[in-house]
Design a protein around this motif. Structure first.
Motif, PDB file in Angstrom:
ATOM      1  N   MET A   1       0.837  -1.175   0.000  1.00  0.00           N
ATOM      2  CA  MET A   1       0.000   0.000   0.000  1.00  0.00           C
ATOM      3  C   MET A   1       0.877   1.231   0.000  1.00  0.00           C
ATOM      4  SD  MET A   1      -2.741  -1.248   2.869  1.00  0.00           S
ATOM      5  CE  MET A   1      -4.115  -0.283   2.358  1.00  0.00           C
ATOM      6  N   TYR A   3       0.826   5.560  -0.134  1.00  0.00           N
ATOM      7  CA  TYR A   3       0.048   6.783   0.081  1.00  0.00           C
ATOM      8  C   TYR A   3       0.915   7.984  -0.306  1.00  0.00           C
ATOM      9  CZ  TYR A   3      -2.708   3.530   2.751  1.00  0.00           C
ATOM     10  OH  TYR A   3      -3.453   2.438   3.113  1.00  0.00           O
ATOM     11  N   PHE A   5       0.717  12.170  -0.266  1.00  0.00           N
ATOM     12  CA  PHE A   5      -0.097  13.245   0.287  1.00  0.00           C
ATOM     13  C   PHE A   5       0.763  14.458   0.624  1.00  0.00           C
ATOM     14  CE2 PHE A   5       1.385  10.490   3.648  1.00  0.00           C
ATOM     15  CZ  PHE A   5       1.797  11.352   4.648  1.00  0.00           C
ATOM     16  N   LEU A  25      -0.544  11.740   8.782  1.00  0.00           N
ATOM     17  CA  LEU A  25      -1.121  11.115   7.609  1.00  0.00           C
ATOM     18  C   LEU A  25      -2.587  11.489   7.510  1.00  0.00           C
ATOM     19  CD1 LEU A  25       1.487   9.342   8.164  1.00  0.00           C
ATOM     20  CD2 LEU A  25       0.278   7.575   6.899  1.00  0.00           C
ATOM     21  N   GLU A  28      -8.248   9.324   6.091  1.00  0.00           N
ATOM     22  CA  GLU A  28      -8.679   8.162   5.296  1.00  0.00           C
ATOM     23  C   GLU A  28      -7.574   7.109   5.214  1.00  0.00           C
ATOM     24  OE1 GLU A  28      -9.594   7.543   0.671  1.00  0.00           O
ATOM     25  OE2 GLU A  28     -10.974   8.937   1.666  1.00  0.00           O
ATOM     26  N   ALA A  29      -6.348   7.548   4.989  1.00  0.00           N
ATOM     27  CA  ALA A  29      -5.217   6.619   4.931  1.00  0.00           C
ATOM     28  C   ALA A  29      -5.003   5.954   6.287  1.00  0.00           C
ATOM     29  CB  ALA A  29      -3.953   7.352   4.500  1.00  0.00           C
ATOM     30  N   GLU A  32      -7.461   3.145   6.850  1.00  0.00           N
ATOM     31  CA  GLU A  32      -7.104   1.985   6.035  1.00  0.00           C
ATOM     32  C   GLU A  32      -5.898   1.252   6.618  1.00  0.00           C
ATOM     33  OE1 GLU A  32      -5.554   1.895   1.622  1.00  0.00           O
ATOM     34  OE2 GLU A  32      -7.699   2.401   1.667  1.00  0.00           O
ATOM     35  N   LYS A  94       5.588  10.462   0.287  1.00  0.00           N
ATOM     36  CA  LYS A  94       5.112   9.153  -0.162  1.00  0.00           C
ATOM     37  C   LYS A  94       5.448   8.154   0.932  1.00  0.00           C
ATOM     38  CE  LYS A  94       7.072   6.305  -3.263  1.00  0.00           C
ATOM     39  NZ  LYS A  94       7.537   5.758  -4.554  1.00  0.00           N
ATOM     40  N   GLU A  96       5.076   4.113   1.977  1.00  0.00           N
ATOM     41  CA  GLU A  96       4.768   2.751   1.532  1.00  0.00           C
ATOM     42  C   GLU A  96       4.861   1.810   2.727  1.00  0.00           C
ATOM     43  OE1 GLU A  96       6.167  -0.543  -1.784  1.00  0.00           O
ATOM     44  OE2 GLU A  96       7.157   1.396  -1.699  1.00  0.00           O
TER      45      GLU A  96
END
Length: 99
Positions: A1, A3, A5, A25, A28-29, A32, A94, A96
């Motif tokens: 995954m 992200y 932002f 963060l 929403e992230a 998840e 970013k 990961e």
């Protein structure tokens, strides 16, 4: 995954003398990530990640912030220096997950 932002770098008020700088963060992230990584027992609820900020890539962990309800990412001093980032700056990050 993965992200990607934008977030504002902020100074942790509990340790201002040590210059701990974080970004939060997105909510929403965070939801998840909690669903995916919540079953993996790690210290302080941390999740291992690989982060890219500008030209700098490093491995670290994100941590849940119970007060804000999101995960927070510490920005190491070496990264901030290399990328010219200070508290109050908006940065593109970013993240990961390394599950």
């Amino acid at each position: 995954m993965i992200y990607l932002f934008d977030a504002e770098a902020w100074l942790w008020d509990a340790r201002q003398g040590d210059s701990w700088v974080f970004v939060s963060l997105p909510e929403e992230a965070s939801v998840e990530i909690r669903e995916v990584a919540g079953a993996l027992p790690r210290g302080f609820g941390s999740v291992r990640v690989t982060v890219t900020l500008g030209a700098t890539v490093w491995k670290t962990s994100i941590f849940p912030d119970a007060k804000a309800g999101v995960y927070v990412l510490p920005l190491k001093k070496a990264v901030r220096k290399a990328e010219g980032v200070e508290a109050g700056d908006t940065v593109t990050v970013k993240v990961e997950l390394d599950l």
